[in-house]
Design an enzyme around this catalytic site. Sequence first.
Site, short mmCIF file in Angstrom:
data_model
loop_
_atom_site.label_atom_id
_atom_site.label_comp_id
_atom_site.label_asym_id
_atom_site.label_seq_id
_atom_site.Cartn_x
_atom_site.Cartn_y
_atom_site.Cartn_z
N CYS A 149 48.56 -48.70 53.44
CA CYS A 149 48.38 -48.52 55.11
C CYS A 149 47.79 -47.27 55.53
CB CYS A 149 49.65 -49.02 55.69
SG CYS A 149 49.33 -49.00 57.60
N CYS A 152 49.27 -46.11 58.90
CA CYS A 152 50.71 -45.75 58.70
C CYS A 152 50.67 -44.37 58.10
CB CYS A 152 51.45 -46.45 57.91
SG CYS A 152 51.21 -48.49 58.22
N ASP A 153 49.85 -43.93 57.29
CA ASP A 153 49.99 -42.87 56.10
C ASP A 153 49.08 -41.84 56.39
OD1 ASP A 153 52.60 -43.98 55.41
OD2 ASP A 153 51.60 -44.99 53.69
#
Length: 322
Positions: A149, A152-153
Amino acid sequence: MDFKVNPLDLNTAADHSRVEKVLILGSGPAGMAAALYAARADLNPLVLAGTEIGGQAALTNTIENYPGFPDGIGGAELGELFQKQAERFGARVEYDMATRVDFSKKPFKVFTYDKEYQAESIIISTGASSIKLNVPGEQELTGRGVSYCATCDGWFFKGKQVVVVGGGDSALEEAIFLTRFASQVTIIHRRDQLRAGAILQRRAQENPKIKFILNSVVTEIRGSDAVHSLRLKNVISGEESDYATDGVFVFIGHKPNTELFQGQLEMDSRGYIQVNQLMQTSVPGVFAAGEAADPNYRQVITSAGMGAAAAIQVTHFLEDNV
Ligand code: NAP
């Protein structure tokens, strides 16, 4: 006459002894569109949101191909809007996850870790999850440099070098997104032709931070506390090499989240739930929508469309089976 509202009648929370008219499993575009349509049909649907609230769409940074948003919209924001719209008409969302189902008789039963739900009809919209590379080091280093992701990261890789594995739309879209943070993004793809659409290919090729390694596969991810390198194999020459990197983002496709329904519903060889044009599964009263039942389109709009269709069919089913 004096009308007083009994707070218990508002029914904002689920009463677990009751039989729901319709229980929706999953809160992505398919589940929330189903909830909206079922709510507007006065069925007071209950949605079990699952672990991935908003589904995969909520993990996408910007969605540019959902009609009505000419400038694009954040995936998480779109998910929140879907939920708000469904709740406005009476849909209820519980942050719980189905762990077992029994569709052998009515009412249908759905179990979570500590509860049991009963329903006259079910809409399955459990979506799909990222496929793993299944190479040594991947599992151990997930969360320590291996990610599925970018939204997200990506932030953790400011000024660092990262690798994206895959050659489809997801890989290229996320690689382009990662150039906001990373100093360099290397796309590693197993063939010499990318699968992604022309617009994304052009954008990626024109991006000075993106480079490509083609005809190559990752055979190992190395590192202890964090990823430091990959072992690569050229599939044409068979030559192997080490490639230094700070992170690996894997975007090689998805598999349907349908293990829960094995043995209860008919599925194809890849685990997609088989539905007809009316979103009906092999069990009357159980419907499926979105990526759990769609190996072909897998778009926010097609999943939402399937969800709406499933809810319309549930309405007919309940009318015919009271
Ligand atoms: P995808 O289209 O199935 O692409 C998967 C990619 O990973 C392919 O390039 C494939 O290689 C590669 N791959 C598969 N297994 C691999 C393995 N074990 N090792 C190395 N590489 C592997 O998946 P996706 O990119 O997630 O897209 C899924 C669907 O969503 C598609 O319909 C796509 O169009 C859609 N989508 C659309 C957008 C958009 O419109 N903006 C954005 C994201 C996704 P091969 O090419 O050799 O098969």
